[in-house]
Design a protein around this motif. Structure first.
Motif, mmCIF file in Angstrom:
data_model
loop_
_atom_site.group_PDB
_atom_site.id
_atom_site.type_symbol
_atom_site.label_atom_id
_atom_site.label_comp_id
_atom_site.label_asym_id
_atom_site.label_seq_id
_atom_site.Cartn_x
_atom_site.Cartn_y
_atom_site.Cartn_z
ATOM 1 N N UNK A 1 0.781 -1.128 0.043
ATOM 2 C CA UNK A 1 0.025 -0.077 -0.069
ATOM 3 C C UNK A 1 0.654 1.188 0.113
ATOM 4 N N UNK A 2 2.035 1.262 0.246
ATOM 5 C CA UNK A 2 2.999 2.242 0.228
ATOM 6 C C UNK A 2 3.273 3.163 -0.526
ATOM 7 N N UNK A 3 3.516 2.499 -1.817
ATOM 8 C CA UNK A 3 4.051 3.167 -3.012
ATOM 9 C C UNK A 3 2.745 4.028 -3.575
ATOM 10 N N UNK A 4 1.525 3.560 -3.640
ATOM 11 C CA UNK A 4 0.592 4.425 -4.119
ATOM 12 C C UNK A 4 0.328 5.750 -3.302
ATOM 13 N N UNK A 5 0.403 5.581 -2.023
ATOM 14 C CA UNK A 5 0.216 6.902 -0.914
ATOM 15 C C UNK A 5 1.403 7.426 -1.270
ATOM 16 N N UNK A 6 2.397 7.183 -1.634
ATOM 17 C CA UNK A 6 3.559 8.104 -1.594
ATOM 18 C C UNK A 6 3.464 8.862 -3.023
ATOM 19 N N UNK A 7 3.108 8.011 -4.142
ATOM 20 C CA UNK A 7 3.169 8.669 -5.239
ATOM 21 C C UNK A 7 2.049 9.879 -5.332
ATOM 22 N N UNK A 8 0.940 9.617 -4.577
ATOM 23 C CA UNK A 8 -0.208 10.597 -4.552
ATOM 24 C C UNK A 8 -0.042 11.709 -3.800
ATOM 25 N N UNK A 9 0.994 11.638 -2.942
ATOM 26 C CA UNK A 9 1.370 12.713 -2.135
ATOM 27 C C UNK A 9 0.355 12.752 -0.870
ATOM 28 N N UNK A 10 -0.010 11.562 -0.351
ATOM 29 C CA UNK A 10 -1.032 11.619 0.864
ATOM 30 C C UNK A 10 -0.203 11.823 2.081
ATOM 31 N N UNK A 11 -0.330 12.618 3.005
ATOM 32 C CA UNK A 11 0.127 12.586 4.320
ATOM 33 C C UNK A 11 -0.658 11.655 5.168
ATOM 34 N N UNK A 12 0.304 11.100 6.176
ATOM 35 C CA UNK A 12 -0.294 9.815 7.128
ATOM 36 C C UNK A 12 -0.032 10.419 8.301
ATOM 37 N N UNK A 13 -0.903 10.126 9.487
ATOM 38 C CA UNK A 13 -0.882 10.622 10.893
ATOM 39 C C UNK A 13 -0.749 9.160 11.776
ATOM 40 N N UNK B 1 9.007 6.719 5.864
ATOM 41 C CA UNK B 1 9.942 7.771 5.501
ATOM 42 C C UNK B 1 10.475 7.435 4.208
ATOM 43 N N UNK B 2 11.254 6.119 4.130
ATOM 44 C CA UNK B 2 11.840 5.490 2.949
ATOM 45 C C UNK B 2 10.872 5.302 1.686
ATOM 46 N N UNK B 3 9.741 5.313 1.829
ATOM 47 C CA UNK B 3 9.005 5.337 0.798
ATOM 48 C C UNK B 3 8.435 6.645 0.163
ATOM 49 N N UNK B 4 8.860 7.616 0.975
ATOM 50 C CA UNK B 4 8.633 8.965 0.405
ATOM 51 C C UNK B 4 7.287 9.569 0.876
ATOM 52 N N UNK C 1 7.024 16.135 14.388
ATOM 53 C CA UNK C 1 6.197 17.195 15.104
ATOM 54 C C UNK C 1 6.400 18.545 14.823
ATOM 55 N N UNK C 2 7.160 18.870 13.806
ATOM 56 C CA UNK C 2 7.557 20.230 13.428
ATOM 57 C C UNK C 2 7.285 20.293 12.058
ATOM 58 N N UNK C 3 8.617 20.191 11.371
ATOM 59 C CA UNK C 3 8.797 20.462 9.595
ATOM 60 C C UNK C 3 7.686 19.322 9.217
ATOM 61 N N UNK C 4 7.484 18.196 9.243
ATOM 62 C CA UNK C 4 6.719 17.570 8.811
ATOM 63 C C UNK C 4 5.299 17.707 8.809
#
Length: 566
Positions: A393-405, A437-440, A490-493
């Motif tokens: 599931x990670x590659x599609x989320x990264x490619x779409x620029x979706x943020x996760x929490x 993080x490694x997946x972008x 908790x800051x930049x990202x």
């Protein structure tokens, strides 16, 4: 030039590539005026030496429930009970305390069945203790509540023709009688007996809660659901945030996610809303980003599945110990697609609560479809929690620029329960760190308060070591983040994920003067959780101050102008 504030003699971590470190920072009109040599010849109304203390960007909690927590500060703390007899004793004491107010509710918060051998309170014992008083006990997950027969009667559960609502249920025993456990959207039955809360009471809750936020170094937060559904507290909830800010009783900046149920169908010119003329939103056309630096609107919050602790998060394989149980979506996928599309084309970015991998599949599909159909909206789209994520599931989320929490704060107190629910083969999918993080993928730090506490320093250490209460390394050491990455969550990202990076998240001239002053550096501390928050500064004003010298904040922060907001 005379500034408002200069902090000197500090170890300042800016998280900016051009100037990663400094020893002095100046503040003027709530913004960073400069560092080190840029301050030559400047004086300040307050000139404070920090004796080597560390200054980092103010922490951002990207997903929490402030009003819920603030209202619960006066409730019975059920987390402390070990065994049901102790829990019953706490409730009996509360009934005695409220003896002179027979109509008062008995409220409790923080119940976790792990402290009671997996058992839940017996409704017969609750009835004995509380009698005709209404009872509302909240599970630590927030996805189920426990009540008594008197409250269920008030809610109409025993009326002829009663049926469970979509996306939730009143649990029943083998004889068909309610057990007192009410899960997911069915909690609305209890909330409807209390709602709407008065704006003045919500302001009080915000004051108490955000003062505690400041003590943890938090200068900004995202409130994950206001104005509707079982997570909201009033249809005019935003007004409470405005009033709290205007009266100096909001001690951290608030980004508010309207619940999807708070939106209504809109009709405009046929050329609007991407040529459809229709969508889902709020009156006057306000969307995410509307507001000011203290109170603003964020993405729309959408609950798609339940919780891992309650085995209601939608997964593709059975939970361990729960054969034939894969949780569930809280509504039909077609309904989600239609309602989220309507909100998105009206200009709202979306934040989809998806814990289980089946829910993550649907959330990813919906976000990608909306982005392909209409482009990007003003703030990033998000998947909240991202709790059980398969590797594919990670590659599609990264490619779409979706943020996760994902909540690192869960790992210590809840990680062992999570691991037992999914088993060793899926443990590596739980609340990932390094692999995201490694997946972008953009990872934002958050607490989901009050599900976990909002001790940011403890959560940062959990990002690094991933240790549970029982000493397990959740998902393996390979999922740990570096200390700098933990700080950035908790800051930049977090600022990038909330769409506020132009004004906070890192320390740069012209950005907001939002700082956390720490007793040491999180970048080289042997245990980040052992550091202390010495002071918190938002817009150049102290919201929390434990420094040996310097101004002490009053009981109220300065009133703020919010006329441009909402």
């Amino acid at each position: 030039m005379k500034l408002d504030l200069i902090l000197r003699g500090a170890n300042i971590i800016t998280l900016e590539a051009e100037r990663p470190a400094a020893s002095s920072v100046g503040v003027l009109n709530g913004r960073i005026a400069g560092f080190d040599e840029e301050l030559e010849g400047c004086t300040a109304e307050q000139d404070i030496g920090l004796d080597g203390a560390t200054v980092v960007p103010g922490f951002i909690d990207a997903h929490c429930h402030t009003t819920w927590w603030g209202l619960g500060l006066g409730a019975v703390d059920l987390e402390q009970a070990r065994g049901l007899p102790e829990l019953y004793a706490l409730l009996e004491a509360e009934v005695q305390r409220l003896a002179d107010t027979p109509d008062a509710w008995i409220n409790g918060t923080g119940f976790n069945h792990k402290h009671h051998g997996g058992a839940y309170p017996d409704i017969r014992e609750l009835d004995r203790i509380t009698g005709d008083r209404p009872l509302y006990l909240r599970h630590v997950s927030g996805h189920l509540s426990i009540t008594n027969t008197a409250t269920l009667k008030l809610a109409g559960v025993f009326e002829p023709g009663f049926s469970d609502s979509t996306g939730g249920s009143v649990l029943r025993g083998e004889d068909g009688s309610p057990t007192g456990v009410v899960e997911e959207a069915a909690q609305q039955l209890l909330q409807d007996l209390l709602l709407p809360y008065p704006v003045a009471r919500i302001v009080d809750a915000l004051d108490a809660a955000t003062a505690r936020f400041a003590a943890e170094g938090i200068t900004s937060f995202t409130e994950a659901g206001v104005g509707g559904g079982w997570i909201g507290h009033s249809p005019v909830e935003v007004r409470a945030y405005q009033l709290a800010a205007a009266s100096g009783r909001l001690h951290a900046r608030a980004q508010l996610m309207p619940a999807l149920d708070a939106l209504r169908p809109l009709r405009a010119n046929e050329t609007d809303m991407h040529g459809t003329g229709t969508g889902r939103g709020i009156d006057l056309g306000a969307v995410a980003g509307f507001g000011d630096e203290w109170v603003s609107l964020g993405p729309v919050k959408v609950f798609m599945d339940g919780s891992l602790l309650g085995a209601t998060a939608a997964v593709t394989e059975d939970y361990c110990g729960h054969p034939h149980n894969t949780g569930y979506l809280l509504d039909d996928p077609a309904v989600y697609r239609e309602r989220v599309d309507a909100a998105y084309r009206a200009g709202w970015p979306i934040a989809l609560h998806a814990i289980g991998d089946a829910a993550i599949d649907l959330a990813t599909e919906i976000i990608i479809a909306c982005q392909e159909r209409y482009g990007r909206n003003s703030l990033p789209n998000r998947i909240e929690h991202f709790g059980i994520a398969r590797p594919d599931q990670l590659a599609a989320v990264a490619a779409a620029g979706i943020a996760v929490t994902p909540q690192a704060a869960f790992i210590g107190p809840l990680g062992d329960q999570f691991a037992a629910m999914v088993g060793p083969e899926r443990e590596g999918w739980l609340y990932r760190g390094r692999s995201l993080v490694d997946a972008g993928i953009l990872v934002a730090g958050s607490s989901d308060l009050p599900v976990a506490d909002n001790n940011v320093l403890r959560a940062m250490q959990s990002w690094v070591d991933r240790k549970t209460e029982q000493g397990r390394i959740l998902g393996g050491a390979g999922e740990g983040l570096t200390p700098e990455e933990a700080l950035r969550t908790y800051t930049d990202w977090a600022a990038q994920a909330t769409g506020t990076h132009a004004r906070n998240g890192t320390l740069r001239r012209g950005k907001l003067a939002d700082f956390a002053v720490l007793s040491g550096s999180p970048l080289d501390s042997a245990d980040i959780s052992e550091l202390q928050v010495l002071a918190t500064i938002a817009g150049g004003e102290f919201t929390h101050n434990r420094l040996a010298a310097g101004p002490q904040p009053g009981t109220e922060s300065p009133a703020r102008t919010t006329g441009a907001a909402l």
